[in-house]
Design a protein around this motif. Structure first.
Motif, PDB file in Angstrom:
ATOM      1  N   ALA A 237       0.798  -1.226   0.000  1.00  0.00           N
ATOM      2  CA  ALA A 237       0.000   0.000   0.000  1.00  0.00           C
ATOM      3  C   ALA A 237       0.832   1.277   0.000  1.00  0.00           C
ATOM      4  O   ALA A 237       0.401   2.298  -0.559  1.00  0.00           O
ATOM      5  CB  ALA A 237      -0.936  -0.007   1.211  1.00  0.00           C
ATOM      6  N   PHE A 238       2.044   1.242   0.587  1.00  0.00           N
ATOM      7  CA  PHE A 238       2.720   2.507   0.866  1.00  0.00           C
ATOM      8  C   PHE A 238       4.151   2.620   0.342  1.00  0.00           C
ATOM      9  O   PHE A 238       4.790   3.658   0.540  1.00  0.00           O
ATOM     10  CB  PHE A 238       2.735   2.768   2.382  1.00  0.00           C
ATOM     11  CG  PHE A 238       1.382   3.011   2.965  1.00  0.00           C
ATOM     12  CD1 PHE A 238       0.737   4.221   2.802  1.00  0.00           C
ATOM     13  CD2 PHE A 238       0.731   2.015   3.672  1.00  0.00           C
ATOM     14  CE1 PHE A 238      -0.516   4.453   3.341  1.00  0.00           C
ATOM     15  CE2 PHE A 238      -0.527   2.225   4.211  1.00  0.00           C
ATOM     16  CZ  PHE A 238      -1.153   3.450   4.050  1.00  0.00           C
ATOM     17  N   LEU A 349      -9.028 -10.036   6.904  1.00  0.00           N
ATOM     18  CA  LEU A 349      -9.091  -9.045   7.968  1.00  0.00           C
ATOM     19  C   LEU A 349      -7.830  -8.192   7.997  1.00  0.00           C
ATOM     20  O   LEU A 349      -7.888  -6.971   8.175  1.00  0.00           O
ATOM     21  CB  LEU A 349      -9.284  -9.757   9.311  1.00  0.00           C
ATOM     22  CG  LEU A 349      -9.584  -8.885  10.527  1.00  0.00           C
ATOM     23  CD1 LEU A 349     -10.933  -8.212  10.376  1.00  0.00           C
ATOM     24  CD2 LEU A 349      -9.564  -9.733  11.799  1.00  0.00           C
ATOM     25  N   ALA A 350      -6.682  -8.849   7.792  1.00  0.00           N
ATOM     26  CA  ALA A 350      -5.413  -8.112   7.781  1.00  0.00           C
ATOM     27  C   ALA A 350      -5.400  -7.067   6.679  1.00  0.00           C
ATOM     28  O   ALA A 350      -5.058  -5.899   6.906  1.00  0.00           O
ATOM     29  CB  ALA A 350      -4.247  -9.092   7.604  1.00  0.00           C
ATOM     30  N   LEU A 351      -5.781  -7.460   5.467  1.00  0.00           N
ATOM     31  CA  LEU A 351      -5.761  -6.521   4.352  1.00  0.00           C
ATOM     32  C   LEU A 351      -6.775  -5.404   4.541  1.00  0.00           C
ATOM     33  O   LEU A 351      -6.547  -4.268   4.115  1.00  0.00           O
ATOM     34  CB  LEU A 351      -6.037  -7.270   3.041  1.00  0.00           C
ATOM     35  CG  LEU A 351      -5.002  -8.316   2.629  1.00  0.00           C
ATOM     36  CD1 LEU A 351      -5.374  -8.919   1.284  1.00  0.00           C
ATOM     37  CD2 LEU A 351      -3.608  -7.707   2.563  1.00  0.00           C
ATOM     38  N   GLY A 352      -7.902  -5.718   5.194  1.00  0.00           N
ATOM     39  CA  GLY A 352      -8.923  -4.702   5.385  1.00  0.00           C
ATOM     40  C   GLY A 352      -8.591  -3.691   6.470  1.00  0.00           C
ATOM     41  O   GLY A 352      -8.969  -2.517   6.365  1.00  0.00           O
ATOM     42  N   LEU A 353      -7.876  -4.120   7.508  1.00  0.00           N
ATOM     43  CA  LEU A 353      -7.615  -3.239   8.643  1.00  0.00           C
ATOM     44  C   LEU A 353      -6.243  -2.576   8.609  1.00  0.00           C
ATOM     45  O   LEU A 353      -6.096  -1.424   9.040  1.00  0.00           O
ATOM     46  CB  LEU A 353      -7.749  -4.034   9.952  1.00  0.00           C
ATOM     47  CG  LEU A 353      -9.147  -4.542  10.309  1.00  0.00           C
ATOM     48  CD1 LEU A 353      -9.099  -5.310  11.625  1.00  0.00           C
ATOM     49  CD2 LEU A 353     -10.132  -3.381  10.409  1.00  0.00           C
ATOM     50  N   ALA A 358      -2.343   1.759   9.088  1.00  0.00           N
ATOM     51  CA  ALA A 358      -1.017   2.225   8.695  1.00  0.00           C
ATOM     52  C   ALA A 358      -1.080   3.642   8.165  1.00  0.00           C
ATOM     53  O   ALA A 358      -0.141   4.431   8.355  1.00  0.00           O
ATOM     54  CB  ALA A 358      -0.422   1.281   7.647  1.00  0.00           C
ATOM     55  N   GLY A 359      -2.188   3.992   7.492  1.00  0.00           N
ATOM     56  CA  GLY A 359      -2.344   5.356   7.011  1.00  0.00           C
ATOM     57  C   GLY A 359      -2.363   6.365   8.146  1.00  0.00           C
ATOM     58  O   GLY A 359      -1.743   7.433   8.054  1.00  0.00           O
ATOM     59  N   PHE A 365       3.416   9.981  12.108  1.00  0.00           N
ATOM     60  CA  PHE A 365       4.834   9.781  12.381  1.00  0.00           C
ATOM     61  C   PHE A 365       5.711   9.657  11.130  1.00  0.00           C
ATOM     62  O   PHE A 365       6.916   9.447  11.256  1.00  0.00           O
ATOM     63  CB  PHE A 365       5.033   8.524  13.247  1.00  0.00           C
ATOM     64  CG  PHE A 365       4.270   8.552  14.536  1.00  0.00           C
ATOM     65  CD1 PHE A 365       4.704   9.340  15.604  1.00  0.00           C
ATOM     66  CD2 PHE A 365       3.113   7.806  14.687  1.00  0.00           C
ATOM     67  CE1 PHE A 365       3.995   9.362  16.796  1.00  0.00           C
ATOM     68  CE2 PHE A 365       2.395   7.827  15.873  1.00  0.00           C
ATOM     69  CZ  PHE A 365       2.833   8.609  16.936  1.00  0.00           C
ATOM     70  N   GLY A 366       5.126   9.728   9.958  1.00  0.00           N
ATOM     71  CA  GLY A 366       5.915   9.588   8.735  1.00  0.00           C
ATOM     72  C   GLY A 366       5.840   8.184   8.173  1.00  0.00           C
ATOM     73  O   GLY A 366       5.528   7.221   8.882  1.00  0.00           O
ATOM     74  N   TYR A 367       6.154   8.070   6.884  1.00  0.00           N
ATOM     75  CA  TYR A 367       5.988   6.794   6.202  1.00  0.00           C
ATOM     76  C   TYR A 367       6.938   5.714   6.703  1.00  0.00           C
ATOM     77  O   TYR A 367       6.602   4.531   6.703  1.00  0.00           O
ATOM     78  CB  TYR A 367       6.160   6.980   4.691  1.00  0.00           C
ATOM     79  CG  TYR A 367       4.968   7.642   4.047  1.00  0.00           C
ATOM     80  CD1 TYR A 367       3.771   6.968   3.907  1.00  0.00           C
ATOM     81  CD2 TYR A 367       5.042   8.959   3.614  1.00  0.00           C
ATOM     82  CE1 TYR A 367       2.670   7.585   3.336  1.00  0.00           C
ATOM     83  CE2 TYR A 367       3.950   9.585   3.039  1.00  0.00           C
ATOM     84  CZ  TYR A 367       2.757   8.899   2.902  1.00  0.00           C
ATOM     85  OH  TYR A 367       1.670   9.507   2.343  1.00  0.00           O
TER      86      TYR A 367
END
Length: 416
Positions: A237-238, A349-353, A358-359, A365-367
């Motif tokens: 995602a990031f 659940l992991a992918l959904g939450l 993390a966003g 606190f920064g990426y």
């Protein structure tokens, strides 16, 4: 020489069976991968809707898949994995038909409604082929090949998603959404034809556990897998935004390197789970995952970030099948489909939450901080795995007490 199969069954080639099932999963999951870059463009640019509607159109499929995990597991256990996969492929083809109808409509609201219906049907199809595919391989080859069955399906899935996305984007640009819909119908039809040629897995008799009981038996390896998935989720995602925040180029190469290491480990070392056990392989793998996330967190140079992405791919590759094997030890053979469904739900659940959480962390606190969270999640997963309870002897040793092992046909390696 190949073993004589019980009750007149012919010997089954391990890698021949795995290859056939992987081909079915590949074409089935191409149906899921192709629309990923297509749906946002179609909903936003063609139909004229905003980001929230785009998010709903993309995410509703995964939401439906999660909701139907119990149904998928029950279907696999009662009707058999082959029937579940065939039904799921019909659902995937039906989703493509809905896309085609949406493309023919001239009213944006009507097109959107039909498109969303197609996404719901696709979620139904995915839930069945995912759980059914893993159960089918285990049913044909026996529990001793469970890790290979799960690993090979994962390779087929990720390959299909990686291939389907650029193919879908190309077809949309060159031929339009209607052609994407037609190909989305054709792919599961091909998979359906292949599936008809693969024998059904023998059913395991006995009383089946309620789904809530199955969840209670597999939640520990499932939660450990969720914690270990943080590194995978934050890279997916990031990583692009992380590179941009540092003023670096090459984020796409980092993703490619991660994916290559992930698939390479699955291909080369899937047998390690059979030799060393799921707990040991999962814990060792997560050590690599933690080191990789630590390198990304502290990276001061793109090469350091590339090394972190590669180690994360190496580290997470075998975690899902290794802990999946541990989850299967906790349930009787006749509830194995439900166990795989419940275990897979933890990954949903992991992918959904993890993405939204993390966003929030990145905003505060920064990426780079999200990779520290990935490392901490890996350490927590290792601690959980170390404390996994030992399953009952009859479940832990399939040869002595596994109903599925007693009904599975004999297997042989190619050339045996």
């Amino acid at each position: 020489m190949p073993q004589t199969a019980p009750q007149g069954r012919p010997p089954v080639s391990v890698y021949g069976t795995l290859s056939a099932l992987a081909a079915i999963m590949f074409f089935g999951f191409m149906t899921i991968g192709m629309p990923l870059p297509v749906i946002p463009v179609y909903v936003h640019k063609t139909l004229g809707y905003g980001a929230v509607t785009v998010g709903v159109a993309v995410g509703i499929q995964s939401f439906v898949t999660l909701l139907l995990r119990s149904f998928a597991g029950r279907t696999v256990d009662t009707r058999g994995p082959k029937a579940a996969v065939l039904t799921g492929l019909c659902g995937c083809a039906t989703a493509g038909a809905f896309y085609g109808v949406a493309a023919l409509m001239n009213v944006p609201s009507a097109s959107l409604a039909v498109l969303l219906a197609g996404r719901v049907v696709l979620g139904f199809g995915e839930s069945l082929i995912l759980t059914g595919g893993m159960s089918w391989g285990i049913g044909l080859l026996g529990p001793s090949h469970a890790s290979k069955a799960i690993s090979w399906q994962g390779i087929a899935m990720y390959s299909a998603l990686a291939t389907g996305a650029p193919v879908g984007a190309y077809l949309l640009q060159e031929a339009g959404f209607g052609i994407v819909a037609l190909v989305t119908i054709a792919l599961p039809v091909i998979a359906f034809g292949l599936a008809l040629r693969v024998p059904a897995a023998p059913a395991a008799g006995g009383k089946r556990l309620p789904f809530h009981r199955v969840v209670g038996l597999v939640w520990r390896p499932g939660l450990a897998m969720t914690l270990g998935s943080i590194g995978y989720a934050v890279i997916a995602a990031f990583i692009t935004l992380f590179y941009a925040s540092r003023g670096w180029s090459g984020a796409a190469f980092a993703l490619t390197l991660y994916s290559g290491c992930f698939i390479g480990m699955r291909v080369v070392f899937a047998h390690a789970i059979d030799h060393f056990g799921g707990k040991r392989v999962a814990m060792l793998s997560l050590i690599f995952n933690v080191v990789g996330q630590g390198l990304l967190w502290s990276a001061g140079h793109p090469h350091m970030a590339l090394a972190g992405a590669a180690l994360t791919g190496i580290g997470f590759s075998l975690v899902f099948p290794a802990l999946g094997v541990e989850a299967l030890k906790s349930v009787p053979a006749q509830s194995r489909g439900s166990a795989l469904a419940a275990y897979s739900a933890f990954f949903d659940l992991a992918l959904g939450l993890i993405g939204p959480m993390a966003g929030f962390v990145a905003s505060a606190f920064g990426y780079s901080s999200i990779f520290l969270c990935g490392a901490m999640g890996g350490l927590a997963a290792i601690a959980m795995i170390a404390r996994l309870p030992k399953p009952p002897l009859s479940d832990a040793e399939p040869a002595k007490g596994d109903a599925l092992a007693s009904t599975a046909p004999a297997t042989r390696e190619p050339g045996a």
